[in-house]
Scaffold this motif. Structure first.
Motif, short mmCIF file in Angstrom:
data_model
loop_
_atom_site.label_atom_id
_atom_site.label_comp_id
_atom_site.label_asym_id
_atom_site.label_seq_id
_atom_site.Cartn_x
_atom_site.Cartn_y
_atom_site.Cartn_z
N UNK A 328 0.82 -1.22 0.00
CA UNK A 328 0.00 0.00 0.00
C UNK A 328 0.86 1.26 0.00
N UNK A 329 1.90 1.37 0.84
CA UNK A 329 2.73 2.59 0.79
C UNK A 329 3.39 2.79 -0.56
N UNK A 330 3.87 1.70 -1.19
CA UNK A 330 4.51 1.84 -2.50
C UNK A 330 3.49 2.22 -3.56
N UNK A 331 2.28 1.65 -3.47
CA UNK A 331 1.23 1.99 -4.44
C UNK A 331 0.84 3.46 -4.32
N UNK A 332 0.80 3.97 -3.10
CA UNK A 332 0.49 5.39 -2.89
C UNK A 332 1.56 6.26 -3.55
N UNK A 333 2.83 5.85 -3.42
CA UNK A 333 3.93 6.58 -4.08
C UNK A 333 3.74 6.57 -5.60
N UNK A 334 3.31 5.43 -6.13
CA UNK A 334 3.08 5.34 -7.58
C UNK A 334 2.01 6.34 -8.01
N UNK A 335 0.89 6.36 -7.30
CA UNK A 335 -0.20 7.26 -7.66
C UNK A 335 0.21 8.71 -7.59
N UNK A 336 0.98 9.06 -6.57
CA UNK A 336 1.45 10.45 -6.49
C UNK A 336 2.48 10.74 -7.58
N UNK A 337 3.22 9.70 -8.00
CA UNK A 337 4.20 9.89 -9.07
C UNK A 337 3.59 10.14 -10.43
N UNK A 338 2.40 9.58 -10.66
CA UNK A 338 1.73 9.74 -11.96
C UNK A 338 0.59 10.75 -11.90
N UNK A 339 0.39 11.34 -10.74
CA UNK A 339 -0.74 12.24 -10.50
C UNK A 339 -0.84 13.34 -11.56
N UNK A 340 0.26 14.02 -11.84
CA UNK A 340 0.20 15.15 -12.78
C UNK A 340 -0.20 14.72 -14.17
N UNK A 341 0.22 13.51 -14.59
CA UNK A 341 -0.15 13.00 -15.92
C UNK A 341 -1.67 12.89 -16.05
N UNK A 342 -2.31 12.36 -15.02
CA UNK A 342 -3.76 12.16 -15.06
C UNK A 342 -4.50 13.48 -14.86
N UNK A 343 -3.93 14.38 -14.08
CA UNK A 343 -4.57 15.69 -13.92
C UNK A 343 -4.55 16.45 -15.23
N UNK A 344 -3.44 16.40 -15.96
CA UNK A 344 -3.35 17.08 -17.25
C UNK A 344 -4.30 16.46 -18.27
N UNK A 345 -4.39 15.14 -18.24
CA UNK A 345 -5.24 14.45 -19.22
C UNK A 345 -6.72 14.74 -18.99
N UNK A 346 -7.15 14.68 -17.73
CA UNK A 346 -8.58 14.85 -17.42
C UNK A 346 -8.97 16.29 -17.12
N UNK A 347 -7.98 17.18 -16.93
CA UNK A 347 -8.29 18.56 -16.58
C UNK A 347 -8.88 18.68 -15.19
#
Length: 485
Positions: A328-347
């Motif tokens: 779970x801690x590593x998965x949370x790091x993954x989501x925060x690592x890709x967060x900006x990609x998904x924010x840019x894609x979905x606005x």
């Protein structure tokens, strides 16, 4: 002048002429050529510019720095500016430097960067695109298939395979937390013998993301010399069907400077439906065993175990790379690592607790997939479905969006059929509708607020997937977090 230009490069010049006419420019300037490049070759611009919104930002900056005059009829043959004449000359020189017989979109990009004082070069430089790094990347990893291959009717092997890992490298999800597995993958590929890796892990652990990380490293020229310049091509079922029907493809596979990816090669059921009883492994077995091709595959632990039991050669020639589910801690790091990609894609913007709860809920409530993949899916769908929580776009906006999609489809068809008069007409219509769309967005203030994805959005997705109520998934999460006796 354009004899050596690929079809894509010619269309770039055509669109540049169109852009110049829309601005009322007496000649085709470097910024018009850049707009043509952005319109025509999204794979190239995504590779080096990355962000999906960069094209709109560049156009907006050009609008701000341009005196827009009365439009010129598209039938008027506008001349190239002196800057653009030098750009095309530089493009030809860059093709020679790279030992390419064709002049493609990648060479036009290099030509724009070499004319370093022009407006287009400044726009690119401001976004971190510079001549020497791009030239170095293209030396190791060419972009466009030579025109001679297109005209001869003998397409390259790559044209029959998925473009997933190399051509779309600019769109790849960032690799977070799997660096050890990637280093192991690279080590195996650099071996003298038994140099074919198999990534073994449950669905959702990120096997394809690791291969995407390899593609990114190749593009960035941060791999050992023996992997430099390699491409990664995904062998899909249509391409394998072509191989079965035409034995000539086998020889072409051996000469391709590529690493081939075949999903689930170790699955006993991996046959090509509709092509008789021939198994995928029977096509690739002699090539892998003889070391004539490099191949990466993936498997679930169960599928890998069965393959070892039933097909001993797979264990002998493939080196296993274990990809364990993320904690779970590593998965949370993954989501925060890709967060900006998904924010840019979905606005949208993600609340911090939304990503944390996406991991928690995915882990305790969703079965059949592993972390981080199932949490990424929750994160993605929560943003994709934000419209149903905040309301659909106004009907006027939706209708214009539909018209733009229809017009672009028609324009692409006209270009493919070399009907440039129709293409000019549709391009003009697209421009009008996009102006209309922007006016409507301003009217309804659609660009003034950014939706925030919250824990509640995540809970709605998980409840919808599992068929459970939100109170029950909250209770399931609470139970999963209780200390074990």
């Amino acid at each position: 002048m354009f004899e050596r230009f690929t079809e894509k490069a010619r269309r770039v010049v055509f669109f540049a002429r169109y852009e110049a006419s829309q601005y009322g420019s007496p000649c085709i300037e470097s910024e018009h050529l850049l707009l043509g490049l952005l319109r025509e070759d999204k794979a190239l611009t995504n590779r080096f510019l990355g962000s999906t919104g960069t094209g709109d930002a560049i156009r907006k900056e050009i609008d701000q720095h341009t005196t827009i005059r009365e439009k010129i009829q598209v039938s008027v043959d506008l001349p190239l500016s002196n800057e653009n004449k030098r750009v095309l000359a530089y493009a030809a020189e860059e093709a020679e430097r790279l030992s390419h017989n064709h002049i493609g979109t990648e060479h036009l990009l290099l030509g724009l960067l070499r004319e370093e004082k022009c407006f287009a070069a400044k726009l690119l430089q401001d976004r971190g695109v510079h001549l020497d790094p791009i030239r170095k990347q293209l030396t190791g990893l060419p972009h466009e298939t030579p025109e001679s291959a297109e005209r001869s009717g003998q397409p390259s092997v790559g044209s029959h395979f998925s473009k997933a890992f190399v051509d779309a490298v600019g769109q790849l999800q960032p690799l977070v937390g799997r660096e050890n597995e990637l280093d192991r993958l690279i080590s195996i590929l650099c071996r003298r013998t038994r140099k074919s890796p198999v990534l073994v892990g449950e669905p959702g652990v990120g096997k394809k993301t690791i291969i995407g990380g390899l593609a990114r490293r190749i593009t960035d020229a941060t791999v050992p010399a023996m992997l430099a310049g390699k491409s990664i091509l995904a062998l899909d079922r249509p391409s394998l069907i072509a191989i079965e029907k035409d034995s000539g493809w086998i020889k072409k596979l051996q000469t391709e400077s590529a690493i081939f990816f075949v999903e689930d090669l170790h699955s006993p059921a991996n046959t090509m439906s509709g092509t008789g009883s021939l198994h995928v492994e029977e096509i690739l077995k002699p090539l892998v065993m003889s070391g004539k091709i490099e191949c990466i595959t993936s498997a679930t632990p169960e599928g890998y175990a069965k393959s070892i039991e039933n097909h001993g050669w797979l264990e002998q020639y493939f080196q296993a790379v274990d990809v364990a589910p993320a904690s779970e801690p590593d998965a949370i790091k993954v989501l925060f690592g890709i967060k900006s990609e998904y924010e840019n894609f979905h606005g949208v913007a993600y609340a911090e607790d939304a990503l944390t709860y996406a991991v928690y809920y995915a882990n305790c409530c969703i079965t059949g997939r592993a972390l981080p993949g199932k949490a990424v899916d929750v994160m993605d769908e929560a943003a994709a479905g934000v419209g149903q929580y905040n309301g659909a776009p106004p009907e006027e906006v939706a209708e214009v969006q539909k018209r733009i999609k229809f017009i672009v489809h028609r324009m692409e068809g006209a270009i493919a059929n070399h009907d440039f008069e129709k293409a000019r007409f549709y391009s003009d219509e697209e421009h009008k509708e996009r102006v209309n769309l922007q006016l409507l967005r301003e009217k309804y203030k659609l660009d003034e607020t950014v939706s925030t994805i919250s824990r509640e959005h995540v809970e709605n997705v998980v409840a919808r997937w599992t068929g459970a109520t939100i109170p029950s998934i909250r209770q399931a999460l609470a139970n999963s977090k209780k200390p074990r006796p």
